[in-house]
Write a protein that holds these residues in place. Structure first.
Motif, PDB file in Angstrom:
ATOM      1  N   THR A 132      62.916  68.901   4.017  1.00 42.61           N
ATOM      2  CA  THR A 132      61.596  68.522   3.517  1.00 42.61           C
ATOM      3  C   THR A 132      61.515  68.892   2.042  1.00 42.61           C
ATOM      4  N   PHE A 133      61.323  67.891   1.203  1.00 44.68           N
ATOM      5  CA  PHE A 133      61.349  68.105  -0.243  1.00 44.68           C
ATOM      6  C   PHE A 133      60.008  68.631  -0.755  1.00 44.68           C
ATOM      7  N   SER A 134      60.075  69.410  -1.837  1.00 42.42           N
ATOM      8  CA  SER A 134      58.887  69.862  -2.559  1.00 42.42           C
ATOM      9  C   SER A 134      58.953  69.309  -3.984  1.00 42.42           C
ATOM     10  N   SER A 135      57.840  69.406  -4.715  1.00 36.99           N
ATOM     11  CA  SER A 135      57.753  68.835  -6.059  1.00 36.99           C
ATOM     12  C   SER A 135      57.767  69.921  -7.120  1.00 36.99           C
ATOM     13  N   ARG A 136      58.523  69.666  -8.192  1.00 39.20           N
ATOM     14  CA  ARG A 136      58.554  70.519  -9.376  1.00 39.20           C
ATOM     15  C   ARG A 136      58.633  69.582 -10.573  1.00 39.20           C
ATOM     16  N   TYR A 137      57.557  69.471 -11.350  1.00 43.28           N
ATOM     17  CA  TYR A 137      57.542  68.512 -12.455  1.00 43.28           C
ATOM     18  C   TYR A 137      56.843  69.101 -13.669  1.00 43.28           C
ATOM     19  N   ILE A 138      57.560  69.183 -14.791  1.00 38.59           N
ATOM     20  CA  ILE A 138      57.014  69.716 -16.032  1.00 38.59           C
ATOM     21  C   ILE A 138      56.439  68.596 -16.900  1.00 38.59           C
ATOM     22  N   GLY A 139      57.129  67.464 -16.942  1.00 43.67           N
ATOM     23  CA  GLY A 139      56.719  66.372 -17.809  1.00 43.67           C
ATOM     24  C   GLY A 139      57.420  66.406 -19.148  1.00 43.67           C
ATOM     25  N   SER A 140      58.441  67.250 -19.263  1.00 44.29           N
ATOM     26  CA  SER A 140      59.288  67.324 -20.452  1.00 44.29           C
ATOM     27  C   SER A 140      60.721  67.134 -19.968  1.00 44.29           C
ATOM     28  N   MET A 141      61.373  66.062 -20.414  1.00 40.61           N
ATOM     29  CA  MET A 141      62.661  65.686 -19.824  1.00 40.61           C
ATOM     30  C   MET A 141      63.685  66.816 -19.874  1.00 40.61           C
ATOM     31  N   VAL A 142      63.818  67.480 -21.019  1.00 41.11           N
ATOM     32  CA  VAL A 142      64.835  68.521 -21.143  1.00 41.11           C
ATOM     33  C   VAL A 142      64.562  69.656 -20.160  1.00 41.11           C
TER      34      VAL A 142
END
Length: 401
Positions: free
Chosen positions: A305-315
């Motif tokens: 089951t996947f969770s989300s981790r998103y910064i919004g900065s590609m690097v």
């Protein structure tokens, strides 16, 4: 993501290209394949407990083992200095005395508002590369055609070999005012020996030659000689590939040196992390929608089951994905069919780094590294990360056709 300034520079280098141990893949001119020498990776039997293996030592060892890469070490020396300078600018940007936050008040050629740090870091990188003594010509979003930086000296274009260096000086600059991680992305391509500008040309003849030279920078990622990114966050990281593995360095501020901290980085083949802007899910292609939904419900091939981790900065997002595994993506959608990431100086270099670490990078339908740009700022959908998970996306698109 405000990706506002990109610079392309032609750097004189009397060396040939190289590849990793698995292939012979250099081209001395675009479209003309030749066999190249296999690149040898350094092995460090003795390491100082205090300083470790610095980037300078790493590149020196590379040059000793591969003498034809001597000019590349000079180029990375300039990149090393530029990234150290940029990290200081970013860290001080929140201070009232720095006067580096906010908008510059100008619009670049892509119609985007420029951040002050965009302009400063762009100029910093141009100067760092120029003072290697090997910079002949550059093309920027601020200049429509390549310009002479030699200030009266003959432009070094004909009868020498060159590298083409492309970079995004401050990826994620829209986040810098909030202290969110930002980064610099760099790609180094092989030259095209047919790129020549006559220093005595005038008028339209010059314009045609300059345009032809600029067009010669439009190479697929498979022509990359090296790629790197610097991440400005809790620490300053530099991650690079020379075509034979991916290596991570961390800036030791006491020494003022990048020190090898992640030798031969390998991304986990299977993961349980999604790193995408899921607010756009309803606009994605159906194969991607269905795959992501399966991951969330634990119904994907891995059963996790996947969770989300998103910064919004590609690097920042790609760096975490490399270390922990996962799938980073900025896919196309009904609003932006080609996504928002630029192929030449973001997609291809980061894909090169990801693949050398054992991952995959795709648009869903084709390998990002194999796409030849049609123009400098071309955008492309990107999904990259852990091998098995990205392959699941590729299979979903193939089954839908």
């Amino acid at each position: 993501m405000n990706l506002s300034i990109t610079t392309i520079v032609l750097v004189a280098a009397g060396v040939s290209a190289f590849t990793g141990p698995s292939a012979f893949r250099t081209k001395t001119a675009i479209g003309v394949a030749t066999e190249s020498k296999e690149w040898k990776a350094p092995v460090f039997d003795e390491v100082c407990e205090t300083t470790g293996v610095t980037l300078k030592r790493f590149m020196t060892e590379v040059a000793i083992l591969n003498p034809e890469l001597q000019e590349l070490t000079t180029l990375f020396g300039a990149i090393d200095t530029a990234c150290k300078a940029i990290t200081n600018l970013v860290k001080r940007s929140q201070l009232p005395s720095s006067e580096t936050l906010g908008l510059q008040g100008e619009i670049n050629v892509q119609g985007e508002d420029q951040k002050k740090l965009d302009v400063i870091t762009n100029d910093l990188l141009k100067r760092a590369l120029r003072f290697t003594g090997r910079l002949g010509v550059l093309a920027s979003e601020e200049e429509d055609v390549p310009v002479d930086l030699m200030e009266g000296k003959e432009v070094i274009l004909d009868e020498t070999e060159k590298y083409v260096c492309v970079f995004d000086p401050l990826d994620g600059s829209s986040n810098v005012d909030a202290g969110i991680p930002t980064g610099t992305i760099i790609g180094i391509y092989e030259h095209d020996e047919n790129c020549a500008v006559d220093p005595d040309c005038v008028g339209e003849d010059c314009t045609e030659q300059e345009a032809a030279c600029l067009a010669n920078t439009l190479q697929p990622g498979t022509n990359l000689v090296a790629a790197a990114y610097c991440l400005y966050s809790s620490s300053t990281f530099m991650v690079l590939t020379l075509g034979s593995g991916t290596y991570g360095f961390t800036l030791d501020e006491n020494l003022g040196e990048f020190v090898l901290s992640h030798p031969d980085m390998k991304i986990p083949e299977t993961s349980s992390i999604i790193s995408m802007n899921e607010a756009n899910t309803h606009m994605w292609d159906k194969p991607l929608q269905e795959t992501v939904m399966k991951w969330k419900n634990g119904e994907g091939k891995s059963g996790k089951t996947f969770s989300s981790r998103y910064i919004g900065s590609m690097v920042g997002d790609v760096h975490r994905t490399l270390l922990y595994g996962g799938v980073f993506g900025y896919p196309g959608d009904t609003k932006n069919p080609n996504g928002k990431l630029r192929l030449l100086y973001e997609g291809a270099p980061m894909s090169f780094i990801m693949e050398q670490a054992g991952g995959l990078s795709t648009t869903g339908k084709e390998r990002v590294m194999e796409i030849k740009p049609e123009f400098v700022h071309q955008r492309v959908p990107i999904i990259m990360g852990s091998k098995n998970d990205v392959q699941e996306v590729i299979d979903a698109y193939a089954a839908a056709e």
